[in-house]
Design an enzyme around this catalytic site. Structure first.
Site, PDB file in Angstrom:
ATOM      1  N   SER A 146       0.842  -1.188   0.000  1.00 48.28           N
ATOM      2  CA  SER A 146       0.000   0.000   0.000  1.00 48.28           C
ATOM      3  C   SER A 146       0.879   1.240   0.000  1.00 48.28           C
ATOM      4  O   SER A 146       1.954   1.240   0.598  1.00 48.28           O
ATOM      5  CB  SER A 146      -0.887   0.014   1.254  1.00 48.28           C
ATOM      6  OG  SER A 146      -1.503   1.278   1.426  1.00 48.28           O
ATOM      7  N   TYR A 159      -0.865  -0.564  10.307  1.00 47.56           N
ATOM      8  CA  TYR A 159      -1.088  -0.915   8.904  1.00 47.56           C
ATOM      9  C   TYR A 159       0.078  -0.455   8.028  1.00 47.56           C
ATOM     10  O   TYR A 159       0.590  -1.208   7.197  1.00 47.56           O
ATOM     11  CB  TYR A 159      -2.396  -0.286   8.423  1.00 47.56           C
ATOM     12  CG  TYR A 159      -2.783  -0.626   7.012  1.00 47.56           C
ATOM     13  CD1 TYR A 159      -3.317  -1.872   6.701  1.00 47.56           C
ATOM     14  CD2 TYR A 159      -2.625   0.299   5.983  1.00 47.56           C
ATOM     15  CE1 TYR A 159      -3.678  -2.192   5.399  1.00 47.56           C
ATOM     16  CE2 TYR A 159      -2.991  -0.002   4.687  1.00 47.56           C
ATOM     17  CZ  TYR A 159      -3.520  -1.250   4.391  1.00 47.56           C
ATOM     18  OH  TYR A 159      -3.870  -1.556   3.089  1.00 47.56           O
ATOM     19  N   LYS A 163       2.720  -2.801   5.789  1.00 46.61           N
ATOM     20  CA  LYS A 163       2.839  -2.681   4.335  1.00 46.61           C
ATOM     21  C   LYS A 163       4.251  -2.270   3.917  1.00 46.61           C
ATOM     22  O   LYS A 163       4.751  -2.704   2.875  1.00 46.61           O
ATOM     23  CB  LYS A 163       1.802  -1.696   3.808  1.00 46.61           C
ATOM     24  CG  LYS A 163       0.368  -2.182   3.964  1.00 46.61           C
ATOM     25  CD  LYS A 163       0.133  -3.489   3.231  1.00 46.61           C
ATOM     26  CE  LYS A 163      -1.306  -3.951   3.284  1.00 46.61           C
ATOM     27  NZ  LYS A 163      -1.539  -5.184   2.514  1.00 46.61           N
ATOM     28  N   ILE A 192      -8.976   2.072  -3.583  1.00 43.49           N
ATOM     29  CA  ILE A 192      -9.704   1.212  -4.502  1.00 43.49           C
ATOM     30  C   ILE A 192     -11.112   1.012  -3.962  1.00 43.49           C
ATOM     31  O   ILE A 192     -11.315   0.829  -2.760  1.00 43.49           O
ATOM     32  CB  ILE A 192      -8.996  -0.155  -4.659  1.00 43.49           C
ATOM     33  CG1 ILE A 192      -7.525   0.042  -5.048  1.00 43.49           C
ATOM     34  CG2 ILE A 192      -9.725  -1.007  -5.701  1.00 43.49           C
ATOM     35  CD1 ILE A 192      -7.286   0.763  -6.364  1.00 43.49           C
TER      36      ILE A 192
END
Length: 250
Positions: A146, A159, A163, A192
Site C-alpha cells: 500500500s 497498517y 505494508k 480502490i
C-alpha cells in the site's frame, strides 16, 4: 492478455474471495488458471464469491479457509494442496486487515494482529510456496502492499508498518530466488473501491478523492490487470519491484 499464458497453471490467492483478491482470482479463472482462493473465516462471503462464478470458472476454483497468521495452519494448507498434486505456479498475497487508531491509544492486540496477518501471514505463505517452487526453478510471487507504507497515514501506524515491511521482505526474497527463475514483486494499490474502505464517510471519500490526481477511486479490476502482468511471461525480468496503481497519489 492471452488466455494461453495462464491456461493450465495453478495459483494460490490469499484474501481471494473479496475485494481486490476476488478480482484477481476471477481474472485468473477467466484465463483458465486453477485457483485456490484462501479466505480468513467469512464463509458467507466466500460462498457468495463462488456462486458468482460461471460453471467453467467454478470448476477451476477451490475455496480454502486458513488463518495465514498461523504458520501451522499455512503449512497444513500446503500439505492439503500437495496431496492434490498441486504444482504451484503463482502465489498472490492479498490477505490484509486494518485496525486503525492513533498510536498513543492503540491497543497492543491491534498492533500485533495487523502485523501478524498482513506481514507474518505473507511470510508464512511465501515460505511454503518457495519450498515448492525452488525445486521446479519456476514461480511468481506478488505481494499487495500500500502507498500508506511509503506515505504513512494518521491512525494507521500498524497498517503502514506492515505494508512497508512487505516491500523490504519482497525485495530480499527477490534477491534470494532470482537465480532459480522465481520473481517476487509488489503491487501497491491506492484508494480502490472495495468494502475495505467501506467505513469511510461520504465527506472522507470526497476528501480522499481530492488527493488523487485522477480524481476517482480505482477499480479492483484495474489492480488485477497489474498483477496479471507481473505473473505473466512478459515480466520475467521484473523482480524486486513495486508497481504503483494509485491514480497518481503521492
Amino acid at each position: 492478455m492471452e488466455n494461453q499464458e495462464f491456461q493450465g497453471r495453478s495459483a494460490v490467492v490469499t484474501g481471494g474471495t473479496r475485494g481486490i483478491g476476488a478480482a484477481i482470482s476471477r481474472a485468473l479463472l477467466q484465463r483458465g488458471c486453477r485457483v485456490t482462493a484462501v479466505f480468513g473465516g467469512n464463509q458467507e462471503a466466500a460462498q457468495a464469491f463462488r456462486d458468482s462464478l460461471s460453471p467453467q470458472e467454478a470448476a477451476l476454483c477451490q475455496l480454502e479457509a486458513c488463518d495465514v497468521a498461523s504458520p501451522q495452519a499455512v503449512e497444513a494448507l500446503f500439505q492439503r494442496l500437495d496431496q492434490q498434486e498441486y504444482a504451484l505456479d503463482f502465489l498472490v498475497n492479498c490477505a490484509g486487515i486494518r485496525q486503525d487508531g492513533v498510536a498513543a491509544m492503540l491497543p497492543e492486540e491491534s498492533w500485533r494482529r495487523v502485523l501478524s496477518v498482513n506481514l507474518d501471514g505473507a511470510f508464512h505463505m511465501a515460505k511454503q510456496a518457495l519450498l515448492r517452487m525452488l525445486p521446479r526453478r519456476s514461480g511468481r510471487l506478488v505481494f499487495l502492499t500500500s502507498p500508506m507504507g511509503r506515505l504513512g497515514w494518521q491512525g494507521q501506524s500498524n497498517y503502514a508498518a506492515s505494508k512497508a515491511g512487505l516491500v523490504g521482505m519482497c525485495r530480499s526474497l527477490a534477491k534470494e530466488v532470482a537465480s532459480r527463475g522465481i520473481t517476487c514483486n509488489c503491487v501497491s494499490p491506492g484508494f480502490i473501491d472495495t468494502d475495505f474502505i467501506g467505513g469511510l464517510t461520504d465527506d472522507q471519500k470526497k476528501e480522499y478523492t481530492r488527493l488523487v490526481p485522477c480524481r476517482r477511486f480505482g477499480r479492483p479490476e484495474e489492480v488485477a490487470c497489474g498483477v496479471l502482468y507481473l505473473l505473466g511471461p512478459q515480466a520475467g525480468y521484473v523482480t524486486g519491484s513495486v508497481l504503483e496503481i494509485t491514480g497518481g497519489l503521492s
